[in-house]
Design a protein around this motif. Structure first.
Motif, PDB file in Angstrom:
ATOM      1  N   VAL A  36      32.176  41.304  40.160  1.00  0.00           N
ATOM      2  CA  VAL A  36      30.857  41.944  40.159  1.00  0.00           C
ATOM      3  C   VAL A  36      30.442  42.267  38.723  1.00  0.00           C
ATOM      4  CG1 VAL A  36      29.560  43.999  40.826  1.00  0.00           C
ATOM      5  CG2 VAL A  36      31.040  42.866  42.496  1.00  0.00           C
ATOM      6  N   ALA A  37      31.352  42.820  37.952  1.00  0.00           N
ATOM      7  CA  ALA A  37      31.049  43.166  36.560  1.00  0.00           C
ATOM      8  C   ALA A  37      30.726  41.926  35.734  1.00  0.00           C
ATOM      9  CB  ALA A  37      32.236  43.914  35.943  1.00  0.00           C
ATOM     10  N   LYS A  38      31.496  40.861  35.944  1.00  0.00           N
ATOM     11  CA  LYS A  38      31.273  39.624  35.188  1.00  0.00           C
ATOM     12  C   LYS A  38      29.924  39.005  35.513  1.00  0.00           C
ATOM     13  CE  LYS A  38      33.592  35.947  36.411  1.00  0.00           C
ATOM     14  NZ  LYS A  38      34.755  35.071  36.624  1.00  0.00           N
ATOM     15  N   MET A  39      29.581  38.942  36.786  1.00  0.00           N
ATOM     16  CA  MET A  39      28.322  38.335  37.181  1.00  0.00           C
ATOM     17  C   MET A  39      27.113  39.178  36.777  1.00  0.00           C
ATOM     18  SD  MET A  39      28.608  35.347  38.258  1.00  0.00           S
ATOM     19  CE  MET A  39      30.100  34.356  38.285  1.00  0.00           C
ATOM     20  N   LYS A  40      27.281  40.489  36.707  1.00  0.00           N
ATOM     21  CA  LYS A  40      26.189  41.338  36.224  1.00  0.00           C
ATOM     22  C   LYS A  40      25.889  41.009  34.767  1.00  0.00           C
ATOM     23  CE  LYS A  40      26.403  45.325  39.327  1.00  0.00           C
ATOM     24  NZ  LYS A  40      26.658  46.782  39.465  1.00  0.00           N
ATOM     25  N   SER A  41      26.917  40.688  34.004  1.00  0.00           N
ATOM     26  CA  SER A  41      26.733  40.305  32.607  1.00  0.00           C
ATOM     27  C   SER A  41      25.985  38.981  32.490  1.00  0.00           C
ATOM     28  CB  SER A  41      28.098  40.205  31.908  1.00  0.00           C
ATOM     29  OG  SER A  41      27.953  39.752  30.582  1.00  0.00           O
ATOM     30  N   VAL A  42      26.367  38.007  33.335  1.00  0.00           N
ATOM     31  CA  VAL A  42      25.701  36.699  33.324  1.00  0.00           C
ATOM     32  C   VAL A  42      24.243  36.842  33.737  1.00  0.00           C
ATOM     33  CG1 VAL A  42      25.634  34.397  34.378  1.00  0.00           C
ATOM     34  CG2 VAL A  42      27.832  35.430  33.776  1.00  0.00           C
ATOM     35  N   ALA A  43      23.998  37.607  34.791  1.00  0.00           N
ATOM     36  CA  ALA A  43      22.638  37.789  35.292  1.00  0.00           C
ATOM     37  C   ALA A  43      21.746  38.458  34.259  1.00  0.00           C
ATOM     38  CB  ALA A  43      22.659  38.604  36.578  1.00  0.00           C
ATOM     39  N   ALA A  44      22.292  39.449  33.576  1.00  0.00           N
ATOM     40  CA  ALA A  44      21.516  40.146  32.549  1.00  0.00           C
ATOM     41  C   ALA A  44      21.188  39.207  31.387  1.00  0.00           C
ATOM     42  CB  ALA A  44      22.278  41.360  32.054  1.00  0.00           C
ATOM     43  N   SER A  45      22.160  38.395  31.004  1.00  0.00           N
ATOM     44  CA  SER A  45      21.964  37.467  29.895  1.00  0.00           C
ATOM     45  C   SER A  45      20.904  36.421  30.195  1.00  0.00           C
ATOM     46  CB  SER A  45      23.293  36.774  29.567  1.00  0.00           C
ATOM     47  OG  SER A  45      23.124  35.807  28.550  1.00  0.00           O
ATOM     48  N   ALA A  46      20.892  35.943  31.464  1.00  0.00           N
ATOM     49  CA  ALA A  46      19.939  34.893  31.867  1.00  0.00           C
ATOM     50  C   ALA A  46      18.670  35.457  32.512  1.00  0.00           C
ATOM     51  CB  ALA A  46      20.626  33.926  32.825  1.00  0.00           C
ATOM     52  N   ASN A  47      18.594  36.786  32.591  1.00  0.00           N
ATOM     53  CA  ASN A  47      17.437  37.455  33.195  1.00  0.00           C
ATOM     54  C   ASN A  47      17.193  36.969  34.625  1.00  0.00           C
ATOM     55  OD1 ASN A  47      15.296  39.295  33.196  1.00  0.00           O
ATOM     56  ND2 ASN A  47      13.824  37.753  32.528  1.00  0.00           N
ATOM     57  N   ILE A  48      18.270  36.966  35.430  1.00  0.00           N
ATOM     58  CA  ILE A  48      18.190  36.522  36.815  1.00  0.00           C
ATOM     59  C   ILE A  48      18.192  37.718  37.752  1.00  0.00           C
ATOM     60  CG2 ILE A  48      19.346  35.214  38.655  1.00  0.00           C
ATOM     61  CD1 ILE A  48      20.592  33.458  36.499  1.00  0.00           C
TER      62      ILE A  48
END
Length: 302
Positions: free
Chosen positions: A287-299
């Motif tokens: 969950v923590a890792k994907m929150k980082s990816v989502a924030a970076s890609a603005n998803i």
């Protein structure tokens, strides 16, 4: 087993449609698991809203007999991209066990893109910025996240085409409407082996036995993309600890069955069978890792 057997049916909810990668996992285990537990094992598909409908039903269950197939999408991506989710991936569940890891793959329709390998694909995409599209099962899906990670890592510019499910997405890639698709090996494998799709790279630590000629992302120069998906079993938080332990032990034993392993291997899945403590920690980490990816890609998905 130390705990008395419960002969009532044990229900495993699959939060995606029948026939897909998620559905394959419990059905590969179903018969062997039922024999080990001494009770019927029923697999039910409760699809919709990126897996949220099925997972919400698992979270609400109070019978001590309902489990769910958790995925990187339901217990990693969804909490990271959905502004409203009818379950809490960390607080509402206990992670019984990771069942298998599932390598991802980037595939292309060879009739639309002439690239033979990773370097040629990246060169083609850079020569055609913003002109090449990639399909995913929808906004905020694991395919979308993998596509965003690929774009960031390689510096290319691609157009995201979200579909309403994996079936329509891969059908349009096969039909020539969209040239690129980010998928799990298990569901794309028949099309790769049939020559309709070309696999460019896989997210695994080494080359796969089912795709020995396809390099890993690390071999292609991008080890940060070498991160596979996974499928596991979760239970509602209020499930008795002895029930969780009994099912975890049975799954671990079922994964040792040669027939089960053979089926999983043939589908491009690799057996795991982790402890309950480890899988519960893994979910929080994902969950923590994907929150980082989502924030970076603005998803995000409303």
């Amino acid at each position: 087993m130390a705990v008395a057997q419960d002969t009532r049916p044990l229900r495993i909810i699959v939060p995606f449609p029948a026939g897909g990668s998620t559905d394959m996992v419990p059905r590969n285990l179903q018969d062997v698991l039922g024999k080990l537990l001494g009770q019927p094992v029923i697999v039910e598909n409760k699809a919709g809203a990126g897996g949220s409908i099925g997972m919400a039903e698992v979270a609400r269950a109070t019978d001590g007999l309902t489990f769910g197939i958790a995925t990187l999408s339901t217990h990693g991506v969804n909490p990271a991209v959905y502004t409203k989710l009818p379950y809490n991936a960390i607080e509402d569940f206990v992670g019984v066990t990771e069942i298998v890891k599932a390598p991802g793959v980037i595939v292309i329709n060879p009739k639309l893109i002439p690239a033979k390998n990773f370097a040629e694909l990246v060169a083609y995409l850079k020569a055609n910025p913003g002109k090449v599209s990639y399909a995913t099962p929808g906004n905020g899906t694991i395919g979308h996240m993998w596509g965003a990670q690929f774009i960031k890592a390689t510096g290319v510019d691609m157009l995201h085409i979200p579909y309403r499910g994996a079936g329509p997405a891969i059908n349009d890639v096969l039909g020539g409407q969209v040239p690129v698709y980010f998928d799990q090996v298990a569901s794309s494998l028949p099309h790769i082996q049939g020559g309709k799709l070309r696999a460019i790279a896989v997210s695994w630590s080494e080359r796969l036995a089912v795709l020995p000629d396809v390099p890993t992302y690390k071999e292609a120069g991008h080890p940060e993309l070498n991160d596979p998906s996974w499928f596991g079993l979760v239970a509602p938080k209020n499930t008795p600890a002895e029930t969780v332990a009994r099912v975890q032990k049975a799954v671990a034993e079922a994964l040792k069955d040669p027939a089960v392993k053979k089926r999983m291997d043939a589908q491009g899945m690799y057996i795991s069978g982790t402890s309950t403590a480890d899988f519960t920690k893994q979910i929080a980490s994902e969950v923590a890792k994907m929150k980082s990816v989502a924030a970076s890609a603005n998803i995000s998905v409303n």
